[in-house]
Design an enzyme around this catalytic site. Structure first.
Site, short mmCIF file in Angstrom:
data_model
loop_
_atom_site.label_atom_id
_atom_site.label_comp_id
_atom_site.label_asym_id
_atom_site.label_seq_id
_atom_site.Cartn_x
_atom_site.Cartn_y
_atom_site.Cartn_z
N ALA A 1 -8.39 -3.79 0.66
CA ALA A 1 -7.63 -2.58 0.35
C ALA A 1 -7.51 -2.39 -1.16
CB ALA A 1 -6.26 -2.65 0.99
N THR B 1 -7.73 -11.17 3.50
CA THR B 1 -8.92 -10.43 3.14
C THR B 1 -8.74 -8.93 3.37
OG1 THR B 1 -10.38 -12.31 3.48
CG2 THR B 1 -11.39 -10.15 3.61
N ASP B 2 -7.97 -8.54 4.36
CA ASP B 2 -7.69 -7.11 4.56
C ASP B 2 -6.99 -6.54 3.33
OD1 ASP B 2 -8.25 -6.45 7.61
OD2 ASP B 2 -7.37 -8.44 7.52
N TYR B 3 -6.06 -7.31 2.80
CA TYR B 3 -5.31 -6.84 1.63
C TYR B 3 -6.21 -6.79 0.39
CZ TYR B 3 -0.73 -6.68 3.85
OH TYR B 3 0.34 -6.32 4.62
#
Length: 404
Positions: free
Chosen positions: A176, A171-173
């Site tokens: 981003a 989810t961080d990716y």
């Protein structure tokens, strides 16, 4: 801008990355890959990303990749003198990336309202757990928390076991990526109206955006989908099968035409004419039985043989690769997805290549991630025109950190 072909589609853009761990640095990394000048502002103690993953000769291999193509300037933003340095930088910055909890930048007097007074064209990408507004804005959040709250986590794993997870910051990716998309849209708007704006990206919402097909299904019919293991529901056959050599292969033969080709690959063309398997709806109703037939065929041969037979009949399939398989498959090298990059500490380090591929203004990896504060002194002197005396004063007082 005539140098775009040589330096990348974002050449000429100046990006200030003030963030840590995964989402902020990956957002900056994507921009840096395509030629933006990215200045990574890192705390003197180092970005937590440097403590994650594996190390070689004391160097973080994760940081070597996600901090690539960036100048590394180390400033203590908890100090008023450090905050003032950022304000002095901001006049010619196009995009600022930050992924702190809402209110942190404001606490440092670096919020959008203040910075946009100094630079009305500034675009600020703000990635946080729950977004800049809403009931939960002050809660701490990581990407995996976004997966849990969005409903995405409930879809990962086997139906008779607790929810699982993907063993990387998915989810961080994704967040981003939304940050980059938002920034590019804001650049387009700025070209028309001359004004900057805030890109508000929530980890929760980024994960939730993948749930779009389940929203109307619940709203209209009260349907709650849950984990289905390796299967994609209502698209049989579309799952993994175990080969004779113990490797797994995923076969996606959901469309009727593809299923007929799979039946030919299996040398069992008659199953494609069987009423139980002839149509997608029929196959979905007899999914387990059909998977049993395919497993019996797959289990008699090794994965390479099965792959060759499926390729011969144009059936979408791939072995479940481990990293050694990726390094041994010429596909990744032929697409420049494994690139050996010079590194000041290791000599050379292999990094994942650039996506997407642009035909006219391709991206590039110019250098691997540098040490904390490696560019601090040169940046303050050359880019900010600070005197030797002033830089020495900042170093001695601990406002900035230099890694010689």
């Amino acid at each position: 801008m005539s140098h775009l072909e040589d330096f990348g589609a974002l050449h000429g853009l100046k990006v200030l990355e003030i963030g840590s761990t995964a989402s902020g640095p990956f957002c900056g990394r994507l921009m840096g890959d395509f030629g933006a000048e990215v200045i990574k502002i890192e705390s003197p103690g180092g970005d937590p990303i440097r403590g994650l993953g594996h190390h070689a000769e004391g160097k973080s291999l994760y940081a070597a990749s996600i901090l690539r193509n960036k100048l590394n300037v180390s400033i203590d933003l908890k100090r008023s003198e450090g905050q003032e340095l950022i304000r002095r930088m901001i006049s010619d910055v196009d995009i600022l990336i930050e992924n702190f909890r809402p209110g942190t930048m404001e606490k440092w007097n670096l919020g959008f309202e203040e910075l946009s007074r100094l630079n009305p064209r500034l675009i600020m990408v703000r990635i946080s757990g729950y977004g800049q507004t809403g009931n939960y804005r002050n809660r701490p959040g990581y990407g995996v928390i976004g997966e849990a709250m969005s409903g995405l986590r409930d879809l990962i794993g086997e139906p008779d076991r607790p929810p699982s997870r993907v063993a990387m910051p998915l989810t961080d990716y994704v967040s981003a990526l939304y940050g980059v998309i938002g920034a590019l849209m804001a650049l387009r708007a700025r070209a028309v109206n001359g004004k900057g704006q805030v890109i508000d990206v929530s980890l929760i919402e980024s994960a939730f955006s993948f749930m779009e097909s389940f929203v109307p299904a619940y709203a209209q019919k009260g349907i709650e989908e849950t984990r289905s293991g390796a299967r994609l529901p209502n698209s049989a056959p579309n799952t993994i099968f175990r080969c004779k050599d113990g490797e797994y292969i995923h076969i996606a033969a959901l469309a009727d035409g593809i299923f007929r080709r799979l039946a030919l690959a299996m040398d069992q063309p008659e199953i494609a004419e069987n009423a139980k398997y002839k149509t997608q709806q029929a196959r979905n109703s007899h999914e387990s039985e059909l998977e049993g037939l395919i497993q019996e065929w797959v289990g008699r041969k090794d994965s390479a043989t099965i792959q060759q037979m499926l390729d011969r009949h144009d059936v979408p399939a791939a072995k479940i690769y481990k990293m050694k398989d990726i390094f041994n498959d010429d596909y990744f090298k032929s697409r420049d997805m494994l690139i050996d990059v010079p590194d000041g500490d290791l000599g050379s380090v292999t990094l994942a290549g650039i996506t997407p591929k642009l035909s006219g203004t391709p991206g590039s990896i110019r250098w691997a991630g540098r040490k904390t504060g490696e560019d601090t002194e040169s940046f303050l002197k050359k880019h900010m025109n600070l005197s030797d005396e002033k830089v020495s004063e900042l170093i001695q007082s601990g406002v900035v950190f230099v890694n010689d």
